[in-house]
Design a protein around this motif. Structure first.
Motif, PDB file in Angstrom:
ATOM      1  N   ARG A   1       0.885  -1.166   0.000  1.00  0.00           N
ATOM      2  CA  ARG A   1       0.000   0.000   0.000  1.00  0.00           C
ATOM      3  C   ARG A   1       0.922   1.213   0.000  1.00  0.00           C
ATOM      4  N   VAL A   2       0.757   2.118  -0.958  1.00  0.00           N
ATOM      5  CA  VAL A   2       1.726   3.182  -1.191  1.00  0.00           C
ATOM      6  C   VAL A   2       1.140   4.543  -0.852  1.00  0.00           C
ATOM      7  N   ILE A   3       1.801   5.242   0.069  1.00  0.00           N
ATOM      8  CA  ILE A   3       1.479   6.634   0.375  1.00  0.00           C
ATOM      9  C   ILE A   3       2.580   7.490  -0.234  1.00  0.00           C
ATOM     10  N   GLY A   4       2.201   8.459  -1.037  1.00  0.00           N
ATOM     11  CA  GLY A   4       3.190   9.337  -1.658  1.00  0.00           C
ATOM     12  C   GLY A   4       2.969  10.779  -1.274  1.00  0.00           C
ATOM     13  N   THR A   5       4.047  11.569  -1.254  1.00  0.00           N
ATOM     14  CA  THR A   5       3.903  13.016  -1.069  1.00  0.00           C
ATOM     15  C   THR A   5       4.284  13.723  -2.367  1.00  0.00           C
ATOM     16  N   VAL A   6       3.573  14.815  -2.646  1.00  0.00           N
ATOM     17  CA  VAL A   6       3.818  15.616  -3.850  1.00  0.00           C
ATOM     18  C   VAL A   6       3.588  17.087  -3.514  1.00  0.00           C
ATOM     19  N   GLY A   7       3.976  17.956  -4.454  1.00  0.00           N
ATOM     20  CA  GLY A   7       3.885  19.388  -4.192  1.00  0.00           C
ATOM     21  C   GLY A   7       2.708  20.092  -4.821  1.00  0.00           C
ATOM     22  N   SER A   8       1.942  19.404  -5.669  1.00  0.00           N
ATOM     23  CA  SER A   8       0.824  20.073  -6.335  1.00  0.00           C
ATOM     24  C   SER A   8      -0.264  19.067  -6.681  1.00  0.00           C
ATOM     25  N   GLN A   9      -1.465  19.603  -6.958  1.00  0.00           N
ATOM     26  CA  GLN A   9      -2.597  18.760  -7.326  1.00  0.00           C
ATOM     27  C   GLN A   9      -2.325  18.021  -8.641  1.00  0.00           C
ATOM     28  N   GLU A  10      -1.658  18.709  -9.563  1.00  0.00           N
ATOM     29  CA  GLU A  10      -1.312  18.085 -10.852  1.00  0.00           C
ATOM     30  C   GLU A  10      -0.398  16.875 -10.624  1.00  0.00           C
ATOM     31  N   LYS A  11       0.594  17.057  -9.756  1.00  0.00           N
ATOM     32  CA  LYS A  11       1.507  15.946  -9.471  1.00  0.00           C
ATOM     33  C   LYS A  11       0.799  14.828  -8.708  1.00  0.00           C
ATOM     34  N   ALA A  12      -0.209  15.196  -7.909  1.00  0.00           N
ATOM     35  CA  ALA A  12      -0.980  14.178  -7.188  1.00  0.00           C
ATOM     36  C   ALA A  12      -1.677  13.234  -8.162  1.00  0.00           C
ATOM     37  N   GLU A  13      -2.225  13.793  -9.235  1.00  0.00           N
ATOM     38  CA  GLU A  13      -2.907  12.962 -10.230  1.00  0.00           C
ATOM     39  C   GLU A  13      -1.927  12.005 -10.911  1.00  0.00           C
ATOM     40  N   ILE A  14      -0.742  12.514 -11.201  1.00  0.00           N
ATOM     41  CA  ILE A  14       0.277  11.678 -11.842  1.00  0.00           C
ATOM     42  C   ILE A  14       0.692  10.553 -10.897  1.00  0.00           C
ATOM     43  N   ALA A  15       0.887  10.890  -9.618  1.00  0.00           N
ATOM     44  CA  ALA A  15       1.294   9.877  -8.635  1.00  0.00           C
ATOM     45  C   ALA A  15       0.226   8.799  -8.496  1.00  0.00           C
ATOM     46  N   ARG A  16      -1.032   9.206  -8.476  1.00  0.00           N
ATOM     47  CA  ARG A  16      -2.123   8.220  -8.355  1.00  0.00           C
ATOM     48  C   ARG A  16      -2.157   7.280  -9.556  1.00  0.00           C
ATOM     49  N   ALA A  17      -1.807   7.819 -10.714  1.00  0.00           N
ATOM     50  CA  ALA A  17      -1.812   7.006 -11.928  1.00  0.00           C
ATOM     51  C   ALA A  17      -0.621   6.061 -11.997  1.00  0.00           C
ATOM     52  N   HIS A  18       0.331   6.231 -11.069  1.00  0.00           N
ATOM     53  CA  HIS A  18       1.543   5.404 -11.077  1.00  0.00           C
ATOM     54  C   HIS A  18       1.732   4.667  -9.753  1.00  0.00           C
ATOM     55  N   GLY A  19       0.631   4.194  -9.175  1.00  0.00           N
ATOM     56  CA  GLY A  19       0.757   3.264  -8.064  1.00  0.00           C
ATOM     57  C   GLY A  19       0.440   3.782  -6.676  1.00  0.00           C
ATOM     58  N   CYS A  20       0.271   5.096  -6.506  1.00  0.00           N
ATOM     59  CA  CYS A  20       0.000   5.616  -5.164  1.00  0.00           C
ATOM     60  C   CYS A  20      -1.461   5.393  -4.772  1.00  0.00           C
ATOM     61  N   ASP A  21      -1.664   4.786  -3.606  1.00  0.00           N
ATOM     62  CA  ASP A  21      -3.015   4.606  -3.073  1.00  0.00           C
ATOM     63  C   ASP A  21      -3.515   5.870  -2.395  1.00  0.00           C
ATOM     64  N   HIS A  22      -2.603   6.592  -1.756  1.00  0.00           N
ATOM     65  CA  HIS A  22      -2.918   7.841  -1.056  1.00  0.00           C
ATOM     66  C   HIS A  22      -1.835   8.864  -1.388  1.00  0.00           C
ATOM     67  N   VAL A  23      -2.244  10.102  -1.609  1.00  0.00           N
ATOM     68  CA  VAL A  23      -1.281  11.155  -1.928  1.00  0.00           C
ATOM     69  C   VAL A  23      -1.458  12.308  -0.945  1.00  0.00           C
ATOM     70  N   ILE A  24      -0.351  12.766  -0.380  1.00  0.00           N
ATOM     71  CA  ILE A  24      -0.355  13.880   0.573  1.00  0.00           C
ATOM     72  C   ILE A  24       0.299  15.087  -0.082  1.00  0.00           C
ATOM     73  N   LEU A  25      -0.396  16.204  -0.067  1.00  0.00           N
ATOM     74  CA  LEU A  25       0.175  17.459  -0.575  1.00  0.00           C
ATOM     75  C   LEU A  25       1.018  18.063   0.557  1.00  0.00           C
ATOM     76  N   TYR A  26       2.324  17.923   0.459  1.00  0.00           N
ATOM     77  CA  TYR A  26       3.174  18.276   1.604  1.00  0.00           C
ATOM     78  C   TYR A  26       3.189  19.775   1.905  1.00  0.00           C
ATOM     79  N   ARG A  27       2.809  20.610   0.935  1.00  0.00           N
ATOM     80  CA  ARG A  27       2.780  22.062   1.196  1.00  0.00           C
ATOM     81  C   ARG A  27       1.520  22.464   1.972  1.00  0.00           C
TER      82      ARG A  27
END
Length: 324
Positions: free
Chosen positions: A166-192
């Motif tokens: 189960r993969v939790i990823g952090t990213v810096g923007s909503q656009e990057k969140a979508e990309i992360a979700r499309a590449h295996g992330c189950d949950h994405v945290i906007l670290y800013r």
């Protein structure tokens, strides 16, 4: 004469010049490669700026690339003129026809194009040792991966998901969140916007995660430690936001008898048998379709200055390659 990027003094992107260089002959244990694509990585910025020191000045930056062998040095076995090769721990790859240590090169199988091969070696082999050697990710694990939409992150998150994590990823923007979700992330945290450690605790019923993969450094160091479960492992493999300073080892005791490691790819790949095993694992994952290598930007080699500005400004997602 072939072209290459040369650096005569450490500094910003402007210190890189695109110029003619003599065609070098490979020495013992070396091959010369006509590169078809050059990989771009944060480590190139560290060397350009002087955060990491080159063996001497002037120098040509770059660790990663792919192309075909045009000459073979004395004592080299396993490679011949015309072979397709790629490498993630070469030297001086910001060049049309560099000389590379044969020990750094691996054969590229049919079905993997040059841009993909150049983009996957340093980042893909990094993901390989992170997930398979530093901490062995297994089915049922929940992991935290910082910069999930970056070059290493997009590869590692897909691979971890394929392994059953189960993969939790952090990213810096909503656009990057979508990309992360499309590449295996189950949950994405906007670290800013979010408190990373608090969000991780919410997602893990207060337990934290057994491993955090952190290539960001200074900005994410404490949130990483605070996201770990007792006896968890903090894996620091880069410092995109700056180096972690004045590390107090007592923090590891206070935050749950944690483990901390600062591995490098080059330690693993310095052993030929290990490099071959890592490359086989990576190339197999890519060839099977389990891991897709997202090459999101292509530039001419002559535009290396612009490439470094975009990379340092976190304007990129996935992999960037330069075409000589």
């Amino acid at each position: 004469m072939p072209k290459a990027i040369r650096i005569r003094e450490y500094g910003g992107p402007e210190v890189m010049t695109y110029e003619d260089v003599p065609l070098a002959e490979p020495g013992p244990g070396q091959i010369r490669v006509r590169q078809r694509a050059v990989g771009v990585n944060f480590i190139d910025i560290y060397f350009r700026s002087g955060a990491y020191k080159a063996a001497s000045l002037p120098f040509t930056p770059g660790k990663e690339g792919a192309g075909e062998v045009t000459a073979v040095g004395e004592g080299v076995s396993g490679f011949k003129v015309g072979d397709r090769v790629a490498y993630g721990s070469g030297e001086g790859t910001y060049a049309e026809e560099p000389v590379i240590a044969a020990a750094a090169a691996v054969h590229v199988p049919e079905g993997i194009d040059d841009a993909t091969a150049a983009a996957m070696m340093l980042k893909g082999l990094t993901a390989e040792y992170l997930l398979h050697r530093v901490y062995r990710v297994k089915a049922g694990d929940t992991i935290l991966f910082h910069a999930a939409a970056g070059g290493v992150g997009l590869i590692a998150c897909q691979w971890a998901k394929h392994l059953g994590a189960r993969v939790i990823g952090t990213v810096g923007s909503q656009e990057k969140a979508e990309i992360a979700r499309a590449h295996g992330c189950d949950h994405v945290i906007l670290y800013r916007e979010d408190d990373v450690a608090r969000r991780v605790r919410e997602l893990t019923d207060g337990k934290g995660v057994p491993v955090v993969y952190d290539g960001v450094g200074k900005a994410t160091f404490l949130p990483s430690l605070d996201s770990l479960s007792p006896l968890g492992t903090f894996v620091s493999f880069g410092s995109a936001s700056g180096a972690i300073e004045a590390f107090d080892i007592g923090l590891l005791a206070q935050k749950g008898s944690l483990y901390a490691i600062r591995p490098t790819l080059f330690t693993f790949t310095s052993n030929r048998a290990t490099l071959d095993a890592m490359a086989e694992n990576l190339l197999g994952a890519v060839a099977s379709g389990a891991v897709k290598i997202p090459v999101h930007a292509r530039y001419p080699l002559s535009e290396a200055q612009a490439v470094h500005r975009d990379l340092a400004g976190r304007q990129t997602t996935g992999a960037t390659v330069m075409i000589p």
